[in-house]
Write a protein that holds these residues in place. Sequence first.
Motif, PDB file in Angstrom:
ATOM      1  N   CYS A 178       0.812  -1.230   0.000  1.00  0.00           N
ATOM      2  CA  CYS A 178       0.000   0.000   0.000  1.00  0.00           C
ATOM      3  C   CYS A 178       0.841   1.273   0.000  1.00  0.00           C
ATOM      4  CB  CYS A 178      -0.915   0.034   1.217  1.00  0.00           C
ATOM      5  SG  CYS A 178      -2.151  -1.238   1.192  1.00  0.00           S
ATOM      6  N   VAL A 179       2.148   1.181   0.108  1.00  0.00           N
ATOM      7  CA  VAL A 179       2.955   2.413   0.066  1.00  0.00           C
ATOM      8  C   VAL A 179       4.001   2.295  -1.044  1.00  0.00           C
ATOM      9  CG1 VAL A 179       2.679   2.910   2.540  1.00  0.00           C
ATOM     10  CG2 VAL A 179       4.642   1.604   1.768  1.00  0.00           C
ATOM     11  N   SER A 207      -0.423  17.329   3.587  1.00  0.00           N
ATOM     12  CA  SER A 207       0.389  16.350   2.848  1.00  0.00           C
ATOM     13  C   SER A 207       0.169  14.958   3.408  1.00  0.00           C
ATOM     14  CB  SER A 207       1.888  16.644   2.959  1.00  0.00           C
ATOM     15  OG  SER A 207       2.164  17.922   2.535  1.00  0.00           O
ATOM     16  N   PHE A 208       0.117  14.856   4.732  1.00  0.00           N
ATOM     17  CA  PHE A 208      -0.057  13.540   5.343  1.00  0.00           C
ATOM     18  C   PHE A 208      -1.369  12.906   4.902  1.00  0.00           C
ATOM     19  CE2 PHE A 208      -2.150  11.138   8.704  1.00  0.00           C
ATOM     20  CZ  PHE A 208      -1.334  10.018   8.691  1.00  0.00           C
ATOM     21  N   VAL A 209      -2.464  13.678   5.012  1.00  0.00           N
ATOM     22  CA  VAL A 209      -3.780  13.126   4.675  1.00  0.00           C
ATOM     23  C   VAL A 209      -3.858  12.796   3.178  1.00  0.00           C
ATOM     24  CG1 VAL A 209      -6.265  13.582   4.638  1.00  0.00           C
ATOM     25  CG2 VAL A 209      -4.907  14.287   6.606  1.00  0.00           C
ATOM     26  N   CYS A 210      -3.299  13.687   2.318  1.00  0.00           N
ATOM     27  CA  CYS A 210      -3.330  13.412   0.870  1.00  0.00           C
ATOM     28  C   CYS A 210      -2.509  12.176   0.531  1.00  0.00           C
ATOM     29  CB  CYS A 210      -2.801  14.607   0.085  1.00  0.00           C
ATOM     30  SG  CYS A 210      -3.947  15.972   0.097  1.00  0.00           S
ATOM     31  N   ASN A 211      -1.332  12.035   1.151  1.00  0.00           N
ATOM     32  CA  ASN A 211      -0.496  10.860   0.883  1.00  0.00           C
ATOM     33  C   ASN A 211      -1.218   9.568   1.252  1.00  0.00           C
ATOM     34  OD1 ASN A 211       1.788  12.071  -0.105  1.00  0.00           O
ATOM     35  ND2 ASN A 211       2.817  12.237   1.866  1.00  0.00           N
ATOM     36  N   SER A 266      -3.761   4.658  -0.089  1.00  0.00           N
ATOM     37  CA  SER A 266      -4.780   3.687   0.318  1.00  0.00           C
ATOM     38  C   SER A 266      -5.705   3.344  -0.844  1.00  0.00           C
ATOM     39  CB  SER A 266      -5.642   4.243   1.450  1.00  0.00           C
ATOM     40  OG  SER A 266      -4.881   4.425   2.594  1.00  0.00           O
ATOM     41  N   LYS A 267      -6.001   4.357  -1.669  1.00  0.00           N
ATOM     42  CA  LYS A 267      -6.928   4.138  -2.787  1.00  0.00           C
ATOM     43  C   LYS A 267      -6.500   2.960  -3.639  1.00  0.00           C
ATOM     44  CE  LYS A 267      -7.462   7.902  -5.195  1.00  0.00           C
ATOM     45  NZ  LYS A 267      -7.960   8.998  -6.042  1.00  0.00           N
ATOM     46  N   CYS A 276      -5.123   0.249  -2.778  1.00  0.00           N
ATOM     47  CA  CYS A 276      -5.285  -1.119  -2.245  1.00  0.00           C
ATOM     48  C   CYS A 276      -6.601  -1.295  -1.501  1.00  0.00           C
ATOM     49  CB  CYS A 276      -4.088  -1.513  -1.386  1.00  0.00           C
ATOM     50  SG  CYS A 276      -3.804  -0.457   0.014  1.00  0.00           S
ATOM     51  N   LEU A 277      -7.568  -0.391  -1.746  1.00  0.00           N
ATOM     52  CA  LEU A 277      -8.843  -0.524  -1.021  1.00  0.00           C
ATOM     53  C   LEU A 277     -10.024  -0.901  -1.913  1.00  0.00           C
ATOM     54  CD1 LEU A 277      -8.813   2.340   1.631  1.00  0.00           C
ATOM     55  CD2 LEU A 277      -8.552  -0.094   1.991  1.00  0.00           C
ATOM     56  N   ASP A 278      -9.794  -1.204  -3.170  1.00  0.00           N
ATOM     57  CA  ASP A 278     -10.852  -1.655  -4.068  1.00  0.00           C
ATOM     58  C   ASP A 278     -12.080  -0.746  -4.081  1.00  0.00           C
ATOM     59  OD1 ASP A 278      -9.316  -3.773  -4.747  1.00  0.00           O
ATOM     60  OD2 ASP A 278     -10.173  -5.109  -3.237  1.00  0.00           O
ATOM     61  N   GLY A 279     -11.872   0.502  -4.458  1.00  0.00           N
ATOM     62  CA  GLY A 279     -13.012   1.378  -4.694  1.00  0.00           C
ATOM     63  C   GLY A 279     -13.670   1.966  -3.465  1.00  0.00           C
ATOM     64  N   GLU A 280     -13.226   1.594  -2.269  1.00  0.00           N
ATOM     65  CA  GLU A 280     -13.786   2.235  -1.065  1.00  0.00           C
ATOM     66  C   GLU A 280     -13.441   3.712  -1.135  1.00  0.00           C
ATOM     67  OE1 GLU A 280     -15.342   1.431   2.059  1.00  0.00           O
ATOM     68  OE2 GLU A 280     -15.097  -0.715   2.295  1.00  0.00           O
TER      69      GLU A 280
END
Length: 218
Positions: A60-61, A188-192, A197-198, A200-204
């Motif tokens: 995920c990173v 920056s933290f929240v955007c990163n 996450s997008k 590896c979260l399958d459309g959530e």
Amino acid sequence: MEAVVSLLSILQGKRLFVGLEDRVLWNASKNEIFFVKSLYNTLDSSGSVPFPWRIIWSPCVPTKVGFFAWEASWGKVLTQDQLKRRGWILANRCFLCCDEEETINHILIHCPKARVLWNLVFSLFGVNWVLPLTVRDTLLGWSASFVDKKRGKTWRAAPLSLFWTVWKERNRIVFDNEALSIQRLKNSFVCNIFSWSKSCLDGEPCSLINFVDWLGSS
Ligand SMILES: [Zn+2]
């Protein structure tokens, strides 16, 4: 004499099969055939220090972020204390708080400016946890059981996202002569963590606002 005694104790109880050819066996595998994996496991279990590889090499990173966390866990990032150890003459001060000396554990874990982000992480996920002293212990103790399963991947990516955000901000101050911006740090933290996450979260959660709501929902 001691060697002979130990040889005899090894041989004791062994049976010799006269008709069989001698052959080389690899004891570290169940089927006695050599595999690199079995050699690695043998070396890895011989008193090596515990290392948070599972959280560092996360799908995920981005890989460069994993490498940064890997270096930070071994204390090999070129913070000012490391430069001094390599012979540089400088007055060591953290670029973020301008108060304490800069070490990797200070800048990523204990610096009051980094703590703003840690507090943000804990409040977003609704978790209470006392941070350990070192980067490595923080990652080793960063348990998926702190949050429910659906937020587990994002939770596990959070410390790496935080490390990367703090380090990039520090480098902006050092190399681009920019002033510290707490708002930029938080954004920056929240955007990163959202963009990583997008993948590896399958459309959530599909938008940043939904993502923040989703993080707070257990
Ligand atoms: Zn500091």
